[in-house]
Write a protein that holds these residues in place. Structure first.
Motif, PDB file in Angstrom:
ATOM      1  N   THR A  79       0.832  -1.207   0.000  1.00 25.88           N
ATOM      2  CA  THR A  79       0.000   0.000   0.000  1.00 25.88           C
ATOM      3  C   THR A  79       0.861   1.250   0.000  1.00 25.88           C
ATOM      4  O   THR A  79       0.555   2.221  -0.690  1.00 25.88           O
ATOM      5  CB  THR A  79      -0.936  -0.008   1.228  1.00 25.88           C
ATOM      6  N   SER A  80       1.942   1.225   0.768  1.00 30.88           N
ATOM      7  CA  SER A  80       2.816   2.398   0.853  1.00 30.88           C
ATOM      8  C   SER A  80       3.504   2.686  -0.477  1.00 30.88           C
ATOM      9  O   SER A  80       3.637   3.836  -0.878  1.00 30.88           O
ATOM     10  CB  SER A  80       3.873   2.182   1.933  1.00 30.88           C
ATOM     11  N   PHE A  81       3.955   1.638  -1.162  1.00 29.57           N
ATOM     12  CA  PHE A  81       4.690   1.854  -2.411  1.00 29.57           C
ATOM     13  C   PHE A  81       3.775   2.063  -3.607  1.00 29.57           C
ATOM     14  O   PHE A  81       4.110   2.800  -4.513  1.00 29.57           O
ATOM     15  CB  PHE A  81       5.658   0.698  -2.668  1.00 29.57           C
ATOM     16  N   SER A  82       2.614   1.394  -3.620  1.00 32.69           N
ATOM     17  CA  SER A  82       1.722   1.543  -4.766  1.00 32.69           C
ATOM     18  C   SER A  82       0.848   2.783  -4.659  1.00 32.69           C
ATOM     19  O   SER A  82       0.246   3.201  -5.639  1.00 32.69           O
ATOM     20  CB  SER A  82       0.822   0.311  -4.914  1.00 32.69           C
ATOM     21  N   LYS A  83       0.766   3.345  -3.444  1.00 32.19           N
ATOM     22  CA  LYS A  83      -0.058   4.533  -3.183  1.00 32.19           C
ATOM     23  C   LYS A  83      -1.538   4.277  -3.456  1.00 32.19           C
ATOM     24  O   LYS A  83      -2.282   5.188  -3.767  1.00 32.19           O
ATOM     25  CB  LYS A  83       0.414   5.738  -4.007  1.00 32.19           C
ATOM     26  N   GLN A  84      -1.958   3.010  -3.340  1.00 35.29           N
ATOM     27  CA  GLN A  84      -3.361   2.639  -3.534  1.00 35.29           C
ATOM     28  C   GLN A  84      -3.759   1.654  -2.444  1.00 35.29           C
ATOM     29  O   GLN A  84      -3.027   0.703  -2.180  1.00 35.29           O
ATOM     30  CB  GLN A  84      -3.559   1.970  -4.897  1.00 35.29           C
ATOM     31  N   PRO A  85      -4.899   1.856  -1.782  1.00 32.68           N
ATOM     32  CA  PRO A  85      -5.337   0.886  -0.789  1.00 32.68           C
ATOM     33  C   PRO A  85      -5.742  -0.430  -1.463  1.00 32.68           C
ATOM     34  O   PRO A  85      -6.322  -0.422  -2.550  1.00 32.68           O
ATOM     35  CB  PRO A  85      -6.537   1.556  -0.115  1.00 32.68           C
ATOM     36  N   ILE A  86      -5.415  -1.541  -0.839  1.00 35.83           N
ATOM     37  CA  ILE A  86      -5.744  -2.853  -1.406  1.00 35.83           C
ATOM     38  C   ILE A  86      -6.836  -3.493  -0.545  1.00 35.83           C
ATOM     39  O   ILE A  86      -6.566  -4.267   0.369  1.00 35.83           O
ATOM     40  CB  ILE A  86      -4.490  -3.739  -1.511  1.00 35.83           C
ATOM     41  N   THR A  87      -8.055  -3.167  -0.853  1.00 35.86           N
ATOM     42  CA  THR A  87      -9.202  -3.597  -0.068  1.00 35.86           C
ATOM     43  C   THR A  87      -9.312  -5.115  -0.006  1.00 35.86           C
ATOM     44  O   THR A  87      -9.532  -5.676   1.065  1.00 35.86           O
ATOM     45  CB  THR A  87     -10.495  -3.020  -0.684  1.00 35.86           C
TER      46      THR A  87
ATOM     47  N   ALA B  23      -4.189   4.084   8.362  1.00 34.43           N
ATOM     48  CA  ALA B  23      -5.385   4.007   9.213  1.00 34.43           C
ATOM     49  C   ALA B  23      -5.921   2.577   9.271  1.00 34.43           C
ATOM     50  O   ALA B  23      -6.304   2.090  10.344  1.00 34.43           O
ATOM     51  CB  ALA B  23      -6.463   4.956   8.694  1.00 34.43           C
ATOM     52  N   ILE B  24      -5.930   1.891   8.146  1.00 39.10           N
ATOM     53  CA  ILE B  24      -6.394   0.502   8.130  1.00 39.10           C
ATOM     54  C   ILE B  24      -5.447  -0.377   8.932  1.00 39.10           C
ATOM     55  O   ILE B  24      -5.874  -1.251   9.687  1.00 39.10           O
ATOM     56  CB  ILE B  24      -6.563  -0.002   6.684  1.00 39.10           C
ATOM     57  N   PHE B  25      -4.158  -0.127   8.822  1.00 37.61           N
ATOM     58  CA  PHE B  25      -3.182  -0.888   9.597  1.00 37.61           C
ATOM     59  C   PHE B  25      -3.363  -0.634  11.091  1.00 37.61           C
ATOM     60  O   PHE B  25      -3.248  -1.543  11.914  1.00 37.61           O
ATOM     61  CB  PHE B  25      -1.772  -0.528   9.137  1.00 37.61           C
TER      62      PHE B  25
ATOM     63  N   PRO C 105       4.332   3.706  13.779  1.00 40.09           N
ATOM     64  CA  PRO C 105       5.250   4.857  13.662  1.00 40.09           C
ATOM     65  C   PRO C 105       6.453   4.565  12.779  1.00 40.09           C
ATOM     66  O   PRO C 105       6.952   5.468  12.106  1.00 40.09           O
ATOM     67  CB  PRO C 105       5.672   5.144  15.103  1.00 40.09           C
ATOM     68  N   ALA C 106       6.892   3.310  12.772  1.00 38.88           N
ATOM     69  CA  ALA C 106       8.036   2.964  11.915  1.00 38.88           C
ATOM     70  C   ALA C 106       7.678   3.139  10.448  1.00 38.88           C
ATOM     71  O   ALA C 106       8.461   3.679   9.659  1.00 38.88           O
ATOM     72  CB  ALA C 106       8.476   1.533  12.190  1.00 38.88           C
ATOM     73  N   ILE C 107       6.486   2.701  10.072  1.00 34.90           N
ATOM     74  CA  ILE C 107       6.042   2.838   8.678  1.00 34.90           C
ATOM     75  C   ILE C 107       5.883   4.307   8.318  1.00 34.90           C
ATOM     76  O   ILE C 107       6.288   4.742   7.236  1.00 34.90           O
ATOM     77  CB  ILE C 107       4.748   2.053   8.454  1.00 34.90           C
TER      78      ILE C 107
END
Length: 194
Positions: free
Chosen positions: A49-57, A123-125, A156-158
């Protein structure tokens, strides 16, 4: 041979201490495998999610029931009878169903106008970490609680890694460069000695 002669001595089969230790060690890792698998899958989902910049529902919708199954498995032995086991299953299903509902509410288009993909993934994480910890409290499993705490510590690490990705890449590049120079130096020195 006399009647008092005991004959050849037969020793009972006793497992050796090393074999028992190996079996206990293997048994420990097999019991901990579901918790490790959930943690790895969670980190993979957040990283993607962080690298693709898209949420993976779809990924989160599959992971939540998987965590529910791990929680049910963790609490199964402490549930004494069928009634307790049914209550365990029902509470975990409702708990993770509530998580899925809130997660899908965060993914609504009206909410996505406020949150970007990074904020949504984080937020989901966060919800997943909280849900995992509280599920561990409900089933009285220290492993599930620890899994939730590890997830919470990853938040916080992410966020730090996302905010300072350029610095991390720069530090990694410098470390690799120093490693290559040192390797080259020692390799060259060995070649001269030989």
């Amino acid at each position: 041979m006399s009647t008092t002669d005991p004959g050849p001595a037969v020793r009972p089969s006793v497992p050796q201490a090393g074999t028992t230790h190996k079996l206990l060690h293997l048994n420990f890792w097999i019991r901990e495998l579901p918790f490790s698998l959930v943690l790895i899958l969670t980190m993979v989902g957040v990283a993607y999610t962080s690298f693709s910049k898209q949420p993976i529902t779809g990924f989160w919708e599959i992971l939540a029931p998987l965590i529910a199954l791990v929680c049910i498995g963790a609490g199964w032995e402490s549930a004494a009878d069928n009634s307790a086991r049914l209550r365990l299953i029902l509470t975990q299903v409702l708990h993770w169903l509530a998580f899925l509902v809130v997660m899908n509410m965060m993914l609504l288009a009206s909410v996505q106008r406020i949150f970007n993909a990074n904020a949504t993934g984080l937020a989901i994480f966060t919800l997943l970490a909280l849900g995992t910890f509280t599920a561990g409290v409900h089933v009285l499993s220290w492993q599930v609680c620890l899994l939730g705490l590890i997830m919470a510590l990853g938040i916080p690490a992410i966020a730090w890694i996302e905010n300072s990705a350029l610095i991390v890449v720069l530090i990694a590049g410098v470390a690799i460069g120093i490693g290559v120079v040192l390797w080259w130096h020692f390799h060259d020195r060995r070649a001269r000695i030989a």
